[in-house]
Design a protein around this motif. Structure first.
Motif, short mmCIF file in Angstrom:
data_model
loop_
_atom_site.label_atom_id
_atom_site.label_comp_id
_atom_site.label_asym_id
_atom_site.label_seq_id
_atom_site.Cartn_x
_atom_site.Cartn_y
_atom_site.Cartn_z
N ASN A 104 1.17 4.09 -3.00
CA ASN A 104 0.95 5.52 -2.77
C ASN A 104 2.18 6.34 -3.18
O ASN A 104 2.05 7.44 -3.72
CB ASN A 104 0.62 5.78 -1.30
CG ASN A 104 -0.76 5.30 -0.93
OD1 ASN A 104 -1.61 5.10 -1.80
ND2 ASN A 104 -1.01 5.12 0.36
N ASN A 145 1.02 17.32 -0.89
CA ASN A 145 1.62 16.14 -1.50
C ASN A 145 2.20 16.50 -2.85
O ASN A 145 1.92 17.58 -3.38
CB ASN A 145 0.57 15.03 -1.64
CG ASN A 145 0.37 14.28 -0.35
OD1 ASN A 145 1.26 14.22 0.49
ND2 ASN A 145 -0.80 13.70 -0.18
N LYS A 153 1.08 10.02 -4.11
CA LYS A 153 0.14 10.33 -3.03
C LYS A 153 0.82 10.44 -1.67
O LYS A 153 0.16 10.72 -0.68
CB LYS A 153 -0.96 9.27 -2.96
CG LYS A 153 -1.83 9.22 -4.20
CD LYS A 153 -2.86 8.12 -4.09
CE LYS A 153 -3.75 8.07 -5.32
NZ LYS A 153 -4.74 6.97 -5.24
N LEU A 154 2.11 10.17 -1.64
CA LEU A 154 2.86 10.21 -0.38
C LEU A 154 4.08 11.09 -0.60
O LEU A 154 4.82 10.90 -1.56
CB LEU A 154 3.27 8.80 0.03
CG LEU A 154 4.04 8.66 1.34
CD1 LEU A 154 3.15 9.06 2.52
CD2 LEU A 154 4.55 7.25 1.52
N ARG A 174 0.83 -1.21 0.00
CA ARG A 174 0.00 0.00 0.00
C ARG A 174 0.86 1.26 0.00
O ARG A 174 0.62 2.21 -0.76
CB ARG A 174 -0.93 -0.01 1.22
CG ARG A 174 -1.79 1.26 1.35
CD ARG A 174 -2.51 1.30 2.68
NE ARG A 174 -1.60 1.42 3.80
CZ ARG A 174 -1.06 2.59 4.18
NH1 ARG A 174 -1.33 3.70 3.54
NH2 ARG A 174 -0.25 2.63 5.23
N ARG A 184 -7.83 13.99 -2.81
CA ARG A 184 -7.15 13.13 -3.78
C ARG A 184 -7.91 13.01 -5.09
O ARG A 184 -7.39 12.49 -6.07
CB ARG A 184 -6.89 11.75 -3.18
CG ARG A 184 -5.92 11.82 -2.02
CD ARG A 184 -5.48 10.47 -1.53
NE ARG A 184 -4.49 10.61 -0.47
CZ ARG A 184 -3.89 9.60 0.13
NH1 ARG A 184 -4.17 8.37 -0.24
NH2 ARG A 184 -3.00 9.81 1.09
#
Length: 669
Positions: free
Chosen positions: A298, A459, A303-304, A294, A601
């Motif tokens: 990301n 992000n 997303k991270l 996961r 997001r």
């Protein structure tokens, strides 16, 4: 024999016509959408299909998997023999899976049977796949050796032996298993060793295990490390985490891997980052496989922002959009430094390496300079003046987000232009700012802290070109992305429970104003994309900002005919009617909440919800209360008499490719 391979001098990259591939493999390449082979693929194919043993030095992420995959699938594996003919060893389970997927793609029209065997997965399923006629096996040393000793993997027909990332294999302590595996393989075999560096132990292994190996040298990680910017900060050994936050505040990297030397330290550093509002996750051998996948997904999808990892956990992380590598702990060897910093600056992009150097690391830094001629530029820790500049920039960005996209009246715009030409423009603007900021502070809020948290919470920009579930890259991608991979957890120290710090980080990211505390809301801080200049329209590519300004401010009341910055309440000093109206707008008893299934997001922000409600339900500014936009969901507050109409206006709207589902939220007790 040593050969220096280099790309052709022509400015136009060659197509796959330069490689004599079979029709089936060429069809697979066309189906994957690749056009140009990488230099390592061109250099390896011809000698590999002739049966030569090769030792190939090429930088991580240059298409090495396809370099050995193409000759294996195209010519080296006999289609009519349903026995294991090619064995590929990788240092980690993720890399084994990635290699198996890629070779499956390449051999999809030839019927090549590929399987991955690795620790942590059920043995029975792997035994069944081997017995069903697997022709190519990609696996980790421990599990491959286990199958060989059990007799479930028959080595008698193995003709091709591949070591992927051979230097990493030895540095991770797999030498014993590696030699045991080699002893069980047929003596007459072809070897293909791929490595980012060729240290003496790799050279000895090749000479001892391969027959007349041919050395092919392309770009190494050292070359990649020389192409990025290197900086060091001298820090005290006891204040490293505190100094790291100060450095990150000033440097403001878009996305980065933060390296630590121990598993415990990854968790501590990730927790510190989260507690200061940064989106960070830790990755080490203590993490379960599902969580690891996961986090890596990301990271690949942008997303991270910060991935905090050990060297072992980060093996093979090839993510093209990483802008920084940060050594929170300075690496223990020069080779580790080269491998770490080679993970940024891919695909022709600029990369930056930042290292925190304590008193104990001076010797390692000196060795790095001598060994690889890398001379990082020494920078001073951020001064009070630099931190003040950052605070001012954060506030500037906050104002740009709050008012840069708001509807303005022509008269107000004309007055603003005239104001900018006034001889006393600076004190006038300063007075206006003080009135606004002072009102926020009197309401118990901290605009400076909110602005800083907004910058920390952002992000990386959304990766438009990165598919949601990318296949293993093969050809024509300069970054040569490959999947994440992690070896079995090393037995270093006791296992510790996860310390995500999630709840505390959430509280710090989403502070509460006095109104929010009374109503039970946790209002979002400003979520902004940091802009390098004064207020200007923000690039729509990054995720849409979350803007909530709940406190009264001495600014003109927005016109009702267009949506304004969310929840901006104007109350002129001494005007009791305006103040009472502001209080009424925020009285929870007059408002109901709507649950919405999209969030940051999906590229949605409060302004988008205001526009939908204005256009679809005819609501005015005073009819909309606080809008709380989270990562994946949102809560929209409207006056209770408009609840049903607002739900109907929001439901069915398309945001980020998703259809909005809206329904009244459960009432809080």
């Amino acid at each position: 024999m040593s050969e220096e391979a280099s790309p052709p001098s022509s400015s136009t990259p060659p197509t796959f016509d330069v490689i004599p591939l079979s029709a089936d493999v060429r069809r697979a390449i066309d189906a994957l959408g690749y056009v140009h082979p990488t230099p390592v693929q061109r250099a390896v194919f011809e000698p590999a299909v002739r049966g030569r043993s090769l030792v190939v030095q090429a930088r991580t992420g240059t298409g090495k998997t396809a370099a050995f995959g193409l000759p294996i699938v195209d010519q080296l594996v006999r289609r009519g023999v349903n026995q294991v003919q090619a064995l590929i060893l990788t240092p980690t389970r993720e890399l084994a899976l990635q290699v198996a997927r890629e070779l499956t793609h390449l051999g999809q029209f030839r019927g090549t049977k590929v399987t991955a065997i690795y620790g942590g997965a059920p043995m029975g399923k792997q035994i069944d796949e081997l017995a069903s006629g697997a022709q190519v096996v990609a696996g980790t040393p421990g599990r491959v050796l286990d199958h060989l000793r059990r007799g479930t993997l028959d080595p008698s027909n193995i003709r091709i032996f591949v070591l992927d990332e051979a230097d990493e294999m030895l540095s991770m302590g797999f030498a014993k298993e590696l030699h045991a595996i080699v002893d069980l393989l047929p003596r007459e075999r072809q070897g293909l060793f791929f490595s980012a560096t060729i240290p003496p132990d790799i050279e000895r292994l090749a000479v001892n295990q391969l027959r007349d190996p041919e050395f092919v040298t392309l770009s190494s990680d050292q070359v990649g490390a020389l192409e990025i910017h290197h900086f060091v900060y001298l820090v005290g050994q006891n204040d490293k985490r505190k100094e790291l936050i100060r450095i990150l505040d000033v440097e403001d990297p878009e996305s980065a891997i933060v390296f630590c030397n121990t598993r415990d330290e990854t968790e501590r550093v990730a927790e510190v980052l989260k507690n200061h509002g940064y989106d960070a996750e830790w990755l080490n051998g203590d993490l379960e496989q599902r969580e690891r996948e996961r986090i890596m997904q990301n990271t690949r999808e942008g997303k991270l922002r910060f991935l905090v990892a050990t060297d072992v956990a980060a093996r093979g992380i090839d993510i093209s959009h990483l802008t920084h590598v940060i050594n929170a702990d300075f690496p223990e060897s020069a080779e580790q430094y080269v491998h770490r910093t080679g993970r940024t600056g891919r695909a022709g992009k600029t990369g930056t390496a930042i290292s925190l150097v304590g008193p104990k690391n001076i010797g390692a830094l000196y060795i790095l300079r001598l060994t690889y001629k890398i001379r990082p530029i020494e920078k001073q820790l951020p001064t009070a003046a630099e931190l003040k500049t950052r605070t001012e920039h954060d506030l500037l960005t906050m104002f740009a987000e709050a008012f840069g996209k708001a509807h303005v009246q022509p008269d107000d715009l004309a007055l603003a232009r005239r104001l900018l030409t006034h001889i006393d423009v600076e004190p006038i603007v300063a007075g206006l700012l003080r009135g606004y900021l002072g009102a926020r502070e009197e309401a118990g809020e901290d605009p400076k802290q909110e602005a800083a948290e907004a910058r920390r919470a952002k992000n990386p920009p959304k990766l438009e070109s990165e598919p949601a579930a990318p296949p293993a890259p093969v050809m024509a991608r300069a970054d040569g992305r490959r999947g994440d991979r992690e070896p079995p957890p090393p037995s270093v120290g006791p296992r510790r429970p996860s310390r995500s710090g999630g709840a505390r980080a959430e509280l710090r990211r989403h502070g509460t104003s006095p109104i929010a505390r009374e109503s039970g809301y946790r209002e979002p801080r400003y979520q902004v994309h940091d802009a390098p200049v004064a207020p200007a329209p923000v690039d729509p590519a990054p995720p849409v900002a979350t803007v909530t300004v709940p406190a009264p401010a001495p600014v003109p009341t927005p016109a009702p005919q267009a949506p304004q910055a969310p929840h901006v309440v104007a109350a002129a000093e001494g005007n009791a009617s305006d103040a009472s109206e502001a209080e009424a707008q925020n009285d929870e008893r007059n408002f109901a909440r709507i649950f919405v299934n999209v969030g940051r997001r999906d590229g949605v922000g409060p302004l988008d919800f205001h526009r939908m409600l204005f256009e679809g339900a005819g609501l005015s500014q005073k009819d909309v209360g606080p809008i709380h936009v989270r990562d994946r969901i949102s809560f929209v507050s409207v006056r209770r008499e408009w609840l049903d109409k607002s739900v109907s206006a929001l439901a069915g709207q398309i945001v980020g490719g998703r259809s909005i589902v809206a329904e009244p939220a459960r009432e809080r007790a």
